[in-house]
Scaffold this motif. Sequence first.
Motif, mmCIF file in Angstrom:
data_model
loop_
_atom_site.group_PDB
_atom_site.id
_atom_site.type_symbol
_atom_site.label_atom_id
_atom_site.label_comp_id
_atom_site.label_asym_id
_atom_site.label_seq_id
_atom_site.Cartn_x
_atom_site.Cartn_y
_atom_site.Cartn_z
ATOM 1 N N CYS A 133 18.021 25.663 19.575
ATOM 2 C CA CYS A 133 18.652 26.002 20.860
ATOM 3 C C CYS A 133 18.826 27.518 20.982
ATOM 4 C CB CYS A 133 19.999 25.303 20.990
ATOM 5 S SG CYS A 133 19.923 23.506 21.140
ATOM 6 N N ALA A 134 19.339 28.130 19.922
ATOM 7 C CA ALA A 134 19.585 29.569 19.954
ATOM 8 C C ALA A 134 18.285 30.352 20.036
ATOM 9 C CB ALA A 134 20.384 29.987 18.718
ATOM 10 N N ARG A 135 17.258 29.883 19.343
ATOM 11 C CA ARG A 135 15.966 30.573 19.321
ATOM 12 C C ARG A 135 15.282 30.500 20.683
ATOM 13 N NH1 ARG A 135 11.799 28.297 15.022
ATOM 14 N NH2 ARG A 135 13.496 28.939 13.623
ATOM 15 N N LEU A 136 15.324 29.331 21.310
ATOM 16 C CA LEU A 136 14.606 29.122 22.558
ATOM 17 C C LEU A 136 15.251 29.831 23.740
ATOM 18 C CD1 LEU A 136 13.862 25.346 22.033
ATOM 19 C CD2 LEU A 136 12.129 27.135 22.288
ATOM 20 N N GLY A 137 16.572 29.813 23.788
ATOM 21 C CA GLY A 137 17.256 30.491 24.881
ATOM 22 C C GLY A 137 17.046 29.844 26.239
ATOM 23 N N ILE A 138 16.764 28.522 26.277
ATOM 24 C CA ILE A 138 16.679 27.799 27.546
ATOM 25 C C ILE A 138 17.967 26.988 27.713
ATOM 26 C CG2 ILE A 138 14.162 27.653 27.406
ATOM 27 C CD1 ILE A 138 14.526 24.676 26.632
ATOM 28 N N PRO A 139 18.220 26.411 28.872
ATOM 29 C CA PRO A 139 19.381 25.522 29.003
ATOM 30 C C PRO A 139 19.301 24.395 27.975
ATOM 31 C CG PRO A 139 18.554 26.083 31.169
ATOM 32 C CD PRO A 139 17.547 26.610 30.175
ATOM 33 N N ARG A 256 28.632 36.053 20.250
ATOM 34 C CA ARG A 256 29.392 36.485 19.069
ATOM 35 C C ARG A 256 30.812 35.937 19.142
ATOM 36 N NH1 ARG A 256 30.033 40.607 14.862
ATOM 37 N NH2 ARG A 256 32.256 40.604 14.441
ATOM 38 N N GLU A 257 31.422 35.979 20.322
ATOM 39 C CA GLU A 257 32.799 35.503 20.478
ATOM 40 C C GLU A 257 32.895 33.993 20.254
ATOM 41 O OE1 GLU A 257 32.248 39.369 22.201
ATOM 42 O OE2 GLU A 257 31.189 37.465 22.629
ATOM 43 N N ALA A 258 31.900 33.252 20.758
ATOM 44 C CA ALA A 258 31.898 31.805 20.547
ATOM 45 C C ALA A 258 31.727 31.469 19.071
ATOM 46 C CB ALA A 258 30.786 31.156 21.367
ATOM 47 N N MET A 259 30.899 32.257 18.365
ATOM 48 C CA MET A 259 30.717 32.023 16.937
ATOM 49 C C MET A 259 32.009 32.305 16.176
ATOM 50 S SD MET A 259 28.569 30.818 14.796
ATOM 51 C CE MET A 259 26.938 30.940 15.543
ATOM 52 N N GLU A 260 32.737 33.329 16.566
ATOM 53 C CA GLU A 260 34.036 33.584 15.934
ATOM 54 C C GLU A 260 34.981 32.411 16.170
ATOM 55 O OE1 GLU A 260 35.751 37.325 16.973
ATOM 56 O OE2 GLU A 260 34.081 38.502 16.175
ATOM 57 N N ILE A 279 25.921 28.674 9.741
ATOM 58 C CA ILE A 279 26.441 29.679 10.674
ATOM 59 C C ILE A 279 25.602 30.950 10.598
ATOM 60 C CG2 ILE A 279 28.370 31.302 10.965
ATOM 61 C CD1 ILE A 279 30.231 28.878 10.397
ATOM 62 N N MET A 280 25.258 31.356 9.374
ATOM 63 C CA MET A 280 24.426 32.549 9.220
ATOM 64 C C MET A 280 23.056 32.342 9.856
ATOM 65 S SD MET A 280 26.655 34.331 7.689
ATOM 66 C CE MET A 280 25.711 35.787 7.315
ATOM 67 N N ALA A 281 22.484 31.154 9.665
ATOM 68 C CA ALA A 281 21.148 30.886 10.191
ATOM 69 C C ALA A 281 21.148 30.803 11.719
ATOM 70 C CB ALA A 281 20.613 29.582 9.595
ATOM 71 N N ILE A 282 22.139 30.127 12.295
ATOM 72 C CA ILE A 282 22.239 30.025 13.758
ATOM 73 C C ILE A 282 22.484 31.404 14.362
ATOM 74 C CG2 ILE A 282 23.555 29.036 15.679
ATOM 75 C CD1 ILE A 282 24.224 26.686 13.672
ATOM 76 N N SER A 283 23.360 32.170 13.735
ATOM 77 C CA SER A 283 23.656 33.522 14.231
ATOM 78 C C SER A 283 22.403 34.384 14.229
ATOM 79 C CB SER A 283 24.746 34.169 13.374
ATOM 80 O OG SER A 283 25.965 33.450 13.468
ATOM 81 N N SER A 546 15.461 33.410 1.997
ATOM 82 C CA SER A 546 16.480 34.431 1.716
ATOM 83 C C SER A 546 17.579 33.840 0.843
ATOM 84 C CB SER A 546 17.089 34.935 3.025
ATOM 85 O OG SER A 546 17.875 33.922 3.638
ATOM 86 N N SER A 547 18.428 34.703 0.306
ATOM 87 C CA SER A 547 19.596 34.230 -0.433
ATOM 88 C C SER A 547 20.602 33.604 0.527
ATOM 89 C CB SER A 547 20.249 35.367 -1.211
ATOM 90 O OG SER A 547 19.696 35.502 -2.500
ATOM 91 N N ALA A 548 21.599 32.951 -0.058
ATOM 92 C CA ALA A 548 22.562 32.188 0.742
ATOM 93 C C ALA A 548 23.329 33.056 1.721
ATOM 94 C CB ALA A 548 23.528 31.461 -0.186
ATOM 95 N N ASN A 549 23.609 34.303 1.363
ATOM 96 C CA ASN A 549 24.410 35.155 2.247
ATOM 97 C C ASN A 549 23.685 35.467 3.549
ATOM 98 O OD1 ASN A 549 22.627 36.912 0.633
ATOM 99 N ND2 ASN A 549 23.664 38.597 1.681
ATOM 100 N N LYS A 550 22.391 35.194 3.612
ATOM 101 C CA LYS A 550 21.622 35.389 4.845
ATOM 102 C C LYS A 550 21.224 34.058 5.479
ATOM 103 C CE LYS A 550 19.714 39.859 3.432
ATOM 104 N NZ LYS A 550 18.462 40.618 3.157
ATOM 105 N N GLY A 551 21.766 32.965 4.962
ATOM 106 C CA GLY A 551 21.520 31.665 5.561
ATOM 107 C C GLY A 551 20.436 30.848 4.903
#
Length: 556
Positions: A133-139, A256-260, A279-283, A546-551
């Motif tokens: 969803c985040a990658r595509l950016g469509i409704p 960013r605010e919704a993720m917080e 969360i890291m991967a979706i962000s 990647s390592s876990a800290n990057k998702g």
Amino acid sequence: MDLRSRNITLEPPQRALLKGVGLSDEDLELPLIGIANSFSELSPGHIHLRTISDYVRRGIRYAGGTPLEFNTIALCDGLSGAFVRHKEAQRYTLPHRDLIADSVEMAIEANQLDGLVAIGTCDKIVPGMLMACARLGIPAIFVFGGSMLPGRYKGRVICGGATEMIEATGQYKAGALSKEDMDAMVENACPTPGACGAMVTGNSMGVIAEALGMGLPGSGTVPALDMRQLRLAELAGRRIVSLVRAGITARDVISREAMENAIRVLCATGGSTNCILHIMAISREAGLDVDLDLIDELSRRTPHLCPLIPSGEFSVPEFHDAGGVQGVMKRLAPLLHLDCMTVTGETLGKNLERAEVRDERVIRPLHDPYKPEGGIAVLKGNLAPEGAVVKQSAVSERMQYHVGRARVFDSEEDATEAVLAGKVHEGEVVVVRYEGPKGGPGMREMTTVIGAIWGKGLQNSVSLITDGRFSGAIRGPAIGYISPEAAEGGPLGVIEDGDLIEIDIPRRKLEVRLDEAQIRERLARWTRPAFKVERGCLRMYERFSSSANKGAVIEP
């Protein structure tokens, strides 16, 4: 309305092919809505999703859209998890999250669909769908498959194949539980479809989806196949058509605010540490600047309000009846960004005007929390320069600080065998390495060794640290996701038996008592173990994750 599906539907060859699947001229004039359904007969989390999809399709039709369904794979971590004899199977579950995201992207973009309803339930499926969803950016809108109702045996609540079954299996293998009791628990553990009914990773991700604003209010905790869920599924079908017409995309929602906000809700509910990976991967897919330091900062400033299993006593269906995600967000409102857009077409603040808390035992007030800090803690130090994660809410007071001698193992199997054989003793720190995204490869859950530690009664005297991950079902002093992982040359790779390990959760510290010169000298002698995989999808994951800290995402 400018529909991108017209790129395909206006041309005669493509129009002919779409008529070949039964669409009419009238259908092709409407918004084409993709339904990504993770239905599968391979797990209770997905066996019922055809029914949910039927209601989504109905809603899309009622609202003036044309539904077009396709499927993704859906693996169950539990089926390849604790005590499985051939646990190599679990190397595939985390990588399949990224495969889901890729497959949804391909289906949507190759067919130029106008909107997306993603239906999924469990640990890796929900984040894979949200990444898409985040990658595509469509409704887009997410429909959670719902929580399993808990089973019961001899007055004991059993939330699917999660905490109670893992710990009981450890006891059974250690000779502390009878076969009759074990068999009866198996029979009663999973009475309905859905995600295992505790605040484990599947349900934690359902909660995150709703808290992000990508799921309708109430959808993140509703029990599976409850009629309330089916009504929400139909409403989701109606809403996606409205989102397409209004031009509100997933990237308008995943800010960013919704993720917080979502991170705070995760912390307030004592959710799974696995969610940090997701969360890291979706962000990353949404282009958001989110890191482990932000997560730890928010957890320190967010009280743990909901005592949910495995950190407390209440199941997710009980959480839903108490007010669910909207109820806890109403409690957290002074700490949240209330102007965030949601898939309702209204802001979070507007949604919360209708929210209520119906049981204060389950959703505590801000002034009287279950615990003063959130359930997640990020540790750092010379063993984890880029971070490690622990569910502090599930660690006893006694084990919040622990210093012990290292017992080092290069696989979970070796560690489990040593624990069950009585070769791990009180006060020690079990170190399991080369189980990270690259080192595994696949970053398996270290659930079997935790179950063994519980089975031997060592949970209040032995800690576990690893570059692997954990099931959201576990509890106890288990620190994972250590970054950089051993296979990338992280300090974990040069720990030796007998080294003194210091774990200080309140001070967010994970250290080996060696000076910098000693660590540098050991790292200079370290060589990376040979690659384990020569073909198939794990070969790419072993080389490029990647390592876990990057998702733990693919970074070619």
